[in-house]
Enzyme design. Structure first.
Site, PDB file in Angstrom:
ATOM      1  N   ASP A   6       0.838  -1.196   0.000  1.00  0.00           N
ATOM      2  CA  ASP A   6       0.000   0.000   0.000  1.00  0.00           C
ATOM      3  C   ASP A   6       0.885   1.263   0.000  1.00  0.00           C
ATOM      4  OD1 ASP A   6      -2.394   1.324   0.060  1.00  0.00           O
ATOM      5  OD2 ASP A   6      -2.951   0.773   2.105  1.00  0.00           O
ATOM      6  N   HIS A   7       0.233   2.423   0.073  1.00  0.00           N
ATOM      7  CA  HIS A   7       0.899   3.741   0.048  1.00  0.00           C
ATOM      8  C   HIS A   7       2.378   3.759   0.425  1.00  0.00           C
ATOM      9  CE1 HIS A   7      -2.799   6.115  -0.388  1.00  0.00           C
ATOM     10  NE2 HIS A   7      -3.352   5.102   0.252  1.00  0.00           N
ATOM     11  N   ASP A  43       3.258   6.439  -3.768  1.00  0.00           N
ATOM     12  CA  ASP A  43       2.304   7.537  -3.570  1.00  0.00           C
ATOM     13  C   ASP A  43       3.043   8.840  -3.313  1.00  0.00           C
ATOM     14  OD1 ASP A  43       0.438   9.364  -2.841  1.00  0.00           O
ATOM     15  OD2 ASP A  43      -0.252   8.295  -1.054  1.00  0.00           O
ATOM     16  N   GLU A  53      -4.646   8.011   7.363  1.00  0.00           N
ATOM     17  CA  GLU A  53      -4.385   6.588   7.323  1.00  0.00           C
ATOM     18  C   GLU A  53      -2.914   6.335   7.563  1.00  0.00           C
ATOM     19  OE1 GLU A  53      -5.897   3.111   4.508  1.00  0.00           O
ATOM     20  OE2 GLU A  53      -4.263   4.192   3.578  1.00  0.00           O
ATOM     21  N   HIS A 107      -9.889   8.580   3.254  1.00  0.00           N
ATOM     22  CA  HIS A 107      -9.563   7.435   4.115  1.00  0.00           C
ATOM     23  C   HIS A 107     -10.336   7.536   5.428  1.00  0.00           C
ATOM     24  CE1 HIS A 107      -5.517   7.102   1.913  1.00  0.00           C
ATOM     25  NE2 HIS A 107      -6.201   6.018   1.617  1.00  0.00           N
ATOM     26  N   GLY A 108     -10.755   6.415   5.937  1.00  0.00           N
ATOM     27  CA  GLY A 108     -11.444   6.429   7.224  1.00  0.00           C
ATOM     28  C   GLY A 108     -12.940   6.559   7.036  1.00  0.00           C
ATOM     29  N   HIS A 149      -9.375   4.460  -3.571  1.00  0.00           N
ATOM     30  CA  HIS A 149      -8.888   4.451  -2.184  1.00  0.00           C
ATOM     31  C   HIS A 149      -9.975   4.965  -1.264  1.00  0.00           C
ATOM     32  CE1 HIS A 149      -4.492   3.618  -2.250  1.00  0.00           C
ATOM     33  NE2 HIS A 149      -4.780   3.619  -3.533  1.00  0.00           N
ATOM     34  N   GLY A 154     -12.265   3.243   0.488  1.00  0.00           N
ATOM     35  CA  GLY A 154     -13.538   2.583   0.183  1.00  0.00           C
ATOM     36  C   GLY A 154     -14.464   2.435   1.389  1.00  0.00           C
ATOM     37  N   ASN A 204      -9.720  -0.266  -2.193  1.00  0.00           N
ATOM     38  CA  ASN A 204      -9.039  -0.494  -0.922  1.00  0.00           C
ATOM     39  C   ASN A 204     -10.015  -0.464   0.240  1.00  0.00           C
ATOM     40  OD1 ASN A 204      -6.754  -0.419  -2.468  1.00  0.00           O
ATOM     41  ND2 ASN A 204      -5.709   1.098  -1.220  1.00  0.00           N
ATOM     42  N   ASP A 217      -9.886  -0.859   4.463  1.00  0.00           N
ATOM     43  CA  ASP A 217      -9.045  -1.040   5.641  1.00  0.00           C
ATOM     44  C   ASP A 217      -9.836  -0.748   6.914  1.00  0.00           C
ATOM     45  OD1 ASP A 217      -6.925  -1.366   7.366  1.00  0.00           O
ATOM     46  OD2 ASP A 217      -5.904   0.485   6.827  1.00  0.00           O
TER      47      ASP A 217
HETATM   48 ZN   LIG Z   1      -5.270   4.541   0.389  1.00  0.00          ZN
END
Ligand SMILES: [Zn+2]
Length: 359
Positions: free
Chosen positions: A109-110, A144, A182, A226-227, A265, A267, A287, A289
Site C-alpha cells: 500500500d501507500h 504515492d 491513514e 480514508h477512514g 482508495h 472505500g 481499498n 481497511d
Molecule cells: Zn489509500
C-alpha cells in the site's frame, strides 16, 4: 470465469496474469477488494472469505502493517522492520494461498516520499527473488507521491516503473489526494481542489507511464477519503473517472473504452451505488481497511464480553470453581472470532463489488 484468462489459477499471480485479471474485471464489471493485512490471522480471514465467495482477491500490506508483521518492538527508523516484515508477509501469503484455491494479487500500500527506502528495500528483495524464480516476490507495489509537486510525482513514478518493468511487476501510483487519515499520513485539512484530479493530468500520466510498461494503475482522487466520517462530509464525484477514460480514448484512439486501470482508495464508508458507478468507469481495485479493522474487533469484543466470567482466572468459572478455562482463553478460540467477523465483512464487499462468483 476469471481463471480462464490466467496462466496461474491459484496462489499469488504476477506479470501478465495481473493485467489479464484486471482487464477481465473491467470487461465483466467488477472490482477486486484490496484488503490490508497486518498478521497471519488477517491474511487467513481474507483468503477464507475469497475462497468461500469464489473470488479473486488482493492482499496488501502498508508500511506500518509490514512493520507490525516484523514486530512492534523492532526499531524501524531505517525501515528495516518494514522491509523484513514485508518480505515475511509475502512469503507467508505465497506459502498458504495455493491451499485456498484462489488467485491472489500481492501488493504493498501507500509509499510516500519519506518511505521510499521501504520500497527500495522490497524491490531489492523482488529482484533477488526474480533471479531465482523468474518472477518478483510481490505482484505489485504502490508508490504515492501525491503530496509532492505533480511533475516530480510523474517523473519519479516513471523511474520506479522503469526499474520494475523487466520483472513485469505492477505499479500503482496516486495523483491528487485521498483525504482523511491513514497509517500516520493526515490529509484531513487538505484543500478541496486537490481531492479532484482532472482528466488532462491523468492522461499525461498514462502517456508517460505507458511508454515504459503496460503494468500500472492510477489512483486518481475523486473526493475519496480514508477512514469513516459523518455522512455528508464526503462528496464523491465518480463521473470524473469516466472523464479520465474518455480523455485517454480521445487522445489515444483504439477500441478499448477503458484504457485506464483505476483504483478507489478510501472505500470504507462509501455507498453501494457509489461503488457500482465507480466500477462501471473502470475501477479495478477498491481499498478497504478501516471497516475491516472494525469488523475484526467485533468478533473479539463480543466473545470477551460474552465469556467474561470464563476469562478472569485460569481455573474457576460459573460452572464450578475447579473448572479449567483453557478452552476459553486459548488464542485460537478468541482470535478466531475476529477472523470470522472480518471474513464476513469481506464477503459483503465481494458482493458489493460484484467480485463474488467470478472464479
Ligand atoms: Zn489509500
Amino acid at each position: 470465469m476469471a481463471t480462464s484468462v490466467l496462466s496461474r489459477k491459484s496462489g499469488v499471480i504476477v506479470g501478465e496474469d495481473v493485467r489479464k485479471l484486471f482487464k477481465y474485471a473491467q470487461e465483466h464489471n467488477f472490482a477486486i477488494p484490496a484488503i490490508n493485512v497486518t498478521s497471519s490471522s488477517t491474511v487467513i480471514a481474507t483468503l477464507e472469505a475469497a475462497r468461500d465467495a469464489k473470488s479473486p482477491i488482493i492482499i496488501q500490506v502498508s508500511q506500518g502493517g509490514a512493520a507490525y508483521f516484523c514486530g512492534k518492538g523492532v526499531p524501524n527508523g531505517d525501515q528495516s522492520a518494514s522491509i523484513a516484515g514485508g518480505i515475511a508477509a509475502a512469503h507467508f501469503v505465497r506459502s498458504v494461498a495455493p491451499t485456498y484455491g484462489v488467485p491472489v494479487v500481492l501488493h504493498t500500500d501507500h509509499c510516500a516520499k519519506k518511505l521510499l527506502p521501504w520500497l527500495d528495500g522490497l524491490l531489492d528483495a523482488d529482484e533477488e527473488y526474480f533471479k531465482q524464480h523468474g518472477e518478483p516476490l510481490y505482484s505489485s507495489h504502490m508508490i504515492d507521491l501525491s503530496e509532492e509537486e505533480v511533475e516530480w510525482n510523474i517523473e519519479t513514478t516513471a523511474k520506479y516503473l522503469k526499474r520494475v518493468a523487466p520483472m513485469k511487476q505492477w505499479l500503482e501510483m496516486e495523483i491528487g489526494i485521498t483525504g482523511g487519515e491513514e497509517d500516520g499520513v493526515n490529509n484531513e485539512s487538505v484543500d478541496n481542489g486537490l481531492l479532484y484530479t482532472q482528466p488532462d493530468v491523468v492522461y499525461k500520466i498514462f502517456k508517460t507511464l505507458n511508454a515504459i510498461s503496460p503494468y500500472f494503475s492510477i489512483a486518481a482522487g475523486f473526493g475519496n477519503v480514508h477512514g469513516v466520517y459523518k455522512p455528508g462530509n464526503v462528496k464523491l464525484r465518480p463521473e470524473l473517472l469516466k472523464a479520465h477514460q474518455e480523455e485517454t480514448v480521445k487522445q489515444e484512439g483504439g477500441s478499448d473504452p477503458k484504457p485506464l486501470f483505476l483504483v478507489f482508495h478510501g472505500g470504507s464508508g462509501s455507498s453501494k451505488e457509489e461503488f457500482k458507478q465507480a466500477i462501471s468507469y473502470g475501477i479495478v481495485k477498491v481499498n478497504l481497511d478501516t471497516d475491516l479493522q472494525w469488523a475484526y474487533l467485533i468478533g473479539v469484543r463480543d466473545y470477551v464480553l460474552k465469556k467474561k466470567d470464563y476469562l478472569m482466572t485460569q481455573v474457576g468459572n460459573p460452572d464450578g470453581e475447579d473448572k479449567p478455562n483453557k478452552k476459553y482463553y486459548d488464542p485460537r478460540v478468541w482470535v478466531r472470532e475476529g477472523e470470522k467477523t472480518m471474513a464476513s465483512r469481506i464477503t459483503e464487499a465481494l458482493a458489493d463489488f460484484n467480485t463474488a462468483g467470478q472464479l
